[in-house]
Structures are given as structure tokens and as C-alpha cells.
Design an enzyme around this catalytic site. Structure first.
Site, mmCIF file in Angstrom:
data_model
loop_
_atom_site.group_PDB
_atom_site.id
_atom_site.type_symbol
_atom_site.label_atom_id
_atom_site.label_comp_id
_atom_site.label_asym_id
_atom_site.label_seq_id
_atom_site.Cartn_x
_atom_site.Cartn_y
_atom_site.Cartn_z
ATOM 1 N N HIS A 144 -9.015 1.649 13.235
ATOM 2 C CA HIS A 144 -10.128 0.761 12.880
ATOM 3 C C HIS A 144 -10.497 -0.142 14.068
ATOM 4 O O HIS A 144 -11.679 -0.329 14.368
ATOM 5 C CB HIS A 144 -9.734 -0.162 11.714
ATOM 6 N N LYS B 268 -12.269 10.801 12.266
ATOM 7 C CA LYS B 268 -11.168 11.123 11.346
ATOM 8 C C LYS B 268 -11.717 11.621 10.008
ATOM 9 O O LYS B 268 -11.220 12.570 9.433
ATOM 10 C CB LYS B 268 -10.326 9.858 11.163
ATOM 11 N N SER C 191 -3.719 6.411 9.860
ATOM 12 C CA SER C 191 -4.345 6.293 8.552
ATOM 13 C C SER C 191 -3.575 5.248 7.754
ATOM 14 O O SER C 191 -2.355 5.118 7.912
ATOM 15 C CB SER C 191 -4.263 7.641 7.832
ATOM 16 N N MET D 244 -11.823 -0.032 4.466
ATOM 17 C CA MET D 244 -11.166 -0.424 3.214
ATOM 18 C C MET D 244 -9.961 -1.310 3.518
ATOM 19 O O MET D 244 -9.048 -1.442 2.693
ATOM 20 C CB MET D 244 -10.740 0.819 2.427
HETATM 21 P P1 AMP Z 1 -11.033 3.565 5.999
HETATM 22 O O1 AMP Z 1 -10.584 2.134 6.005
HETATM 23 O O2 AMP Z 1 -9.930 4.544 5.906
HETATM 24 O O3 AMP Z 1 -12.155 3.799 5.016
HETATM 25 O O4 AMP Z 1 -11.669 3.815 7.419
HETATM 26 C C1 AMP Z 1 -12.705 3.008 7.920
HETATM 27 C C2 AMP Z 1 -13.272 3.655 9.164
HETATM 28 O O5 AMP Z 1 -12.258 3.786 10.141
HETATM 29 C C3 AMP Z 1 -13.825 5.077 8.885
HETATM 30 O O6 AMP Z 1 -15.016 5.246 9.635
HETATM 31 C C4 AMP Z 1 -12.724 5.955 9.427
HETATM 32 O O7 AMP Z 1 -13.165 7.225 9.855
HETATM 33 C C5 AMP Z 1 -12.227 5.126 10.601
HETATM 34 N N1 AMP Z 1 -10.871 5.510 10.949
HETATM 35 C C6 AMP Z 1 -9.800 5.554 10.110
HETATM 36 N N2 AMP Z 1 -8.724 6.033 10.767
HETATM 37 C C7 AMP Z 1 -9.131 6.311 12.027
HETATM 38 C C8 AMP Z 1 -8.488 6.840 13.184
HETATM 39 N N3 AMP Z 1 -7.210 7.188 13.182
HETATM 40 N N4 AMP Z 1 -9.214 6.974 14.313
HETATM 41 C C9 AMP Z 1 -10.536 6.629 14.334
HETATM 42 N N5 AMP Z 1 -11.195 6.125 13.280
HETATM 43 C C10 AMP Z 1 -10.501 5.966 12.144
#
Ligand code: AMP
Length: 282
Positions: free
Chosen positions: A32, A141, A177, A25
Site C-alpha cells: 500500500h 496485485k 497482502s 481496506m
Molecule cells: P487492499 O487494501 O487489499 O484492498 O488493497 C488496496 C490497494 O493496494 C489495491 O489497489 C491493491 O492492489 C494494492 N496492493 C495490495 N497489495 C499490494 C502489493 N503487494 N503490491 C502492490 N499493490 C498492492
């Protein structure tokens, strides 16, 4: 890096195979980027999607507040030598979309955020249909999310295989995050306690196994203790659960793979974290 903003362009690209899709996102951070680096290590070409998915936010959640940093994200992706970035247009993406119901949805974030995982799965499924990647990469995560996607891919006999990457943390242990941006530096330091206690819980589970205790009784004692501890430290606990890591069902005496998962509201920011652990029992 090529930017793709519509299905026409998407259909015209010829990525090197195998191709890995990394859905995000945006508001990218080292967590990421570690997913992209992992794909590169496996010699996969990469397509990162940036889409703040409206279907996965509840009416009282932070969709409009969610950080939007597209130019910075694109710079980071270029530096990582990502091959493609997919920034779909909502209208085209959502047109005639098949709304899906997520499995494994009645616990953890599925229980606290009704409709959240249906929204996630609906969009990820759409991405997989239109991109047809060989792999998709998710972070541990969002443990429940990757499990739901895995289950879905199995159910539809998809050619796409799931890769899960470990959680990336800051130097104090706080899981990275996009929502951490809403916390001041001192609050980020304090929020690192969330992980600190998860590690304590994991150690205590392993310690019990070295002794002769009744496992399920101790799980209950630990859970109650740490729920109280988090609250006393000023964290509002949405859930703290210890579950079977494959089924997300309540633990049974002989379960080996244990998920310890927590969701905390801290100063109005929702933070999730988890540890997955294997008990040394035969
Ligand atoms: P998001 O943008 O929050 O939807 O995350 C996109 C992807 O990045 C998802 O697969 C999350 O699980 C992964 N992700 C987010 N934060 C972390 C983190 N701290 N370590 C590893 N993967 C992450």
C-alpha cells in the site's frame, strides 16, 4: 495529514491538484505504502481511503475476521506524509448508493467470488463521485480489479485516470497482502512457491516462443502441469489461468500480452498473485 470522516468535511477540503485517490481496506503494508510513494514521486497530493467494504465480501468470506489496525495505519500514513485520509462512515457512504455491475467479471476472482467485483466497483465509483480525484492508484496485485476500474472509467468518460503500480513482494517473492498475517512464518516461506512457479510458467512461455512449438497446445500442457504441481505441494488451487491480459479472454495463437493469474487457498487463507508478460513476437 487531515482525517476526513464524513461528506461535509470532504466537501470543505481544498487539496492541491492534481489529486490521487488510493483506495484501501487498511491493515497497511509496504504494498500500500508503495502506491503513496509513487503518487509523491509524480508530485500528486494524496487521499488514502480506509474502508473495509462489506459489499465485496461473500456470505462465507472473511469480512468479520479482516484485520482492523486503524491506529497503526494512521501512523504509517503520517510517516509517508499522506495529505488526507478518508475513513467514511458506512451508513453515509452506503445511503442511496448506486449498485453497479462489474464488466470482465465472469472469469478469475469474478467467477469464484460472485458479487465481489460488483461490490468493489460500487464503492470505488462512489469514492470517485464524491472525491473527484485526477488520478486513482491501484496495485497490479489485484489485476482483474484494476482492469474492471479502467474499463468503467472509460465507459463513464471519467476525468479520473488510472495508475497501476507493480506488485510489492517480500524477500522470498510472496506478494504482500493483509491476508499474509494469517500465515505463520514457515507458511509464508512456503507460500513464496506460488510466485516461484508463476515465474517458471512465464519463462516456459518465453522459451516456447524461441522454438517452433504450437503455442496453444503448450499453454494447455503448462497449465495442467502447474495445477498438479501446486496441488502436490499442498496448495488448493482455486484457479490457474493464462489469459489475454486486456480482455481476460482465452488465449489465441497470436496474443502478445499474457496474464498468468493464480488464486490459492492455503491453510484457509486465500492468496492471489499474477505476472503479466509480453511475448517477443511481431
Ligand atoms: P487492499 O487494501 O487489499 O484492498 O488493497 C488496496 C490497494 O493496494 C489495491 O489497489 C491493491 O492492489 C494494492 N496492493 C495490495 N497489495 C499490494 C502489493 N503487494 N503490491 C502492490 N499493490 C498492492
Amino acid at each position: 495529514m487531515e482525517t476526513i470522516e464524513n461528506f461535509n468535511k470532504l466537501n470543505s477540503i481544498k487539496p492541491r491538484e492534481p489529486l490521487a485517490l488510493i483506495p484501501t481496506m487498511g491493515n497497511l503494508h509496504e504494498g500500500h505504502l508503495s502506491l503513496i510513494r509513487h503518487a509523491k514521486k509524480l508530485n500528486l497530493s494524496t487521499i488514502v481511503s480506509i474502508f473495509i467494504n462489506p459489499l465485496q465480501f461473500g456470505p462465507s468470506e472473511d469480512f468479520s475476521k479482516y484485520p482492523r489496525t486503524l491506529e497503526k495505519d494512521l501512523d504509517l500514513l503520517r510517516k509517508e506524509q499522506c495529505d488526507f485520509v478518508f475513513i467514511p462512515d458506512d451508513k453515509e457512504l452506503l445511503l442511496d448508493i448506486k449498485n453497479l455491475e462489474a464488466p470482465l467479471n465472469d472469469v478469475l476472482c469474478g467467477k469464484s467470488r460472485p458479487g465481489h467485483f460488483d461490490g468493489v466497483l460500487t464503492i470505488v465509483n462512489r469514492f470517485i463521485e464524491v472525491i473527484k480525484p485526477d488520478f486513482c492508484i491501484f496495485g497490479q496485485k489485484d489485476f482483474q480489479q484494476q482492469l474492471i476500474i479502467k474499463e468503467h472509467l472509460k465507459k463513464i468518460n471519467s476525468i479520473t485516470q488510472l495508475i497501476v503500480h507493480p506488485i510489492v513482494r517480500d524477500k522470498n517473492g510472496l506478494a504482500l497482502s493483509s491476508r499474509n498475517n494469517f500465515l505463520s512464518e514457515p507458511r509464508k516461506v512456503k507460500a513464496a512457491k506460488i510466485y516461484f512457479h508463476l515465474k517458471e510458467i512465464a519463462e516456459q512461455i518465453l522459451d516456447f516462443d524461441r522454438g517452433n512449438h504450437k503455442f496453444l497446445e503448450h499453454i494447455k500442457i503448462i497449465k495442467d502441469f502447474y495445477q498438479t504441481k501446486y496441488s502436490e505441494e499442498g496448495f488448493e488451487v482455486d484457479y490457474l489461468e493464462l489469459l489475454n491480459a486486456s480482455s481476460l479472454e482465452s488465449l489465441k495463437e497470436g496474443d502478445k500480452e499474457i496474464l498468468i493469474a493464480v488464486a490459492i487457498n492455503y491453510e484457509g487463507v486465500r492468496l492471489i498473485d499474477n505476472i503479466c508478460l509480453t511475448r517477443p513476437i511481431s
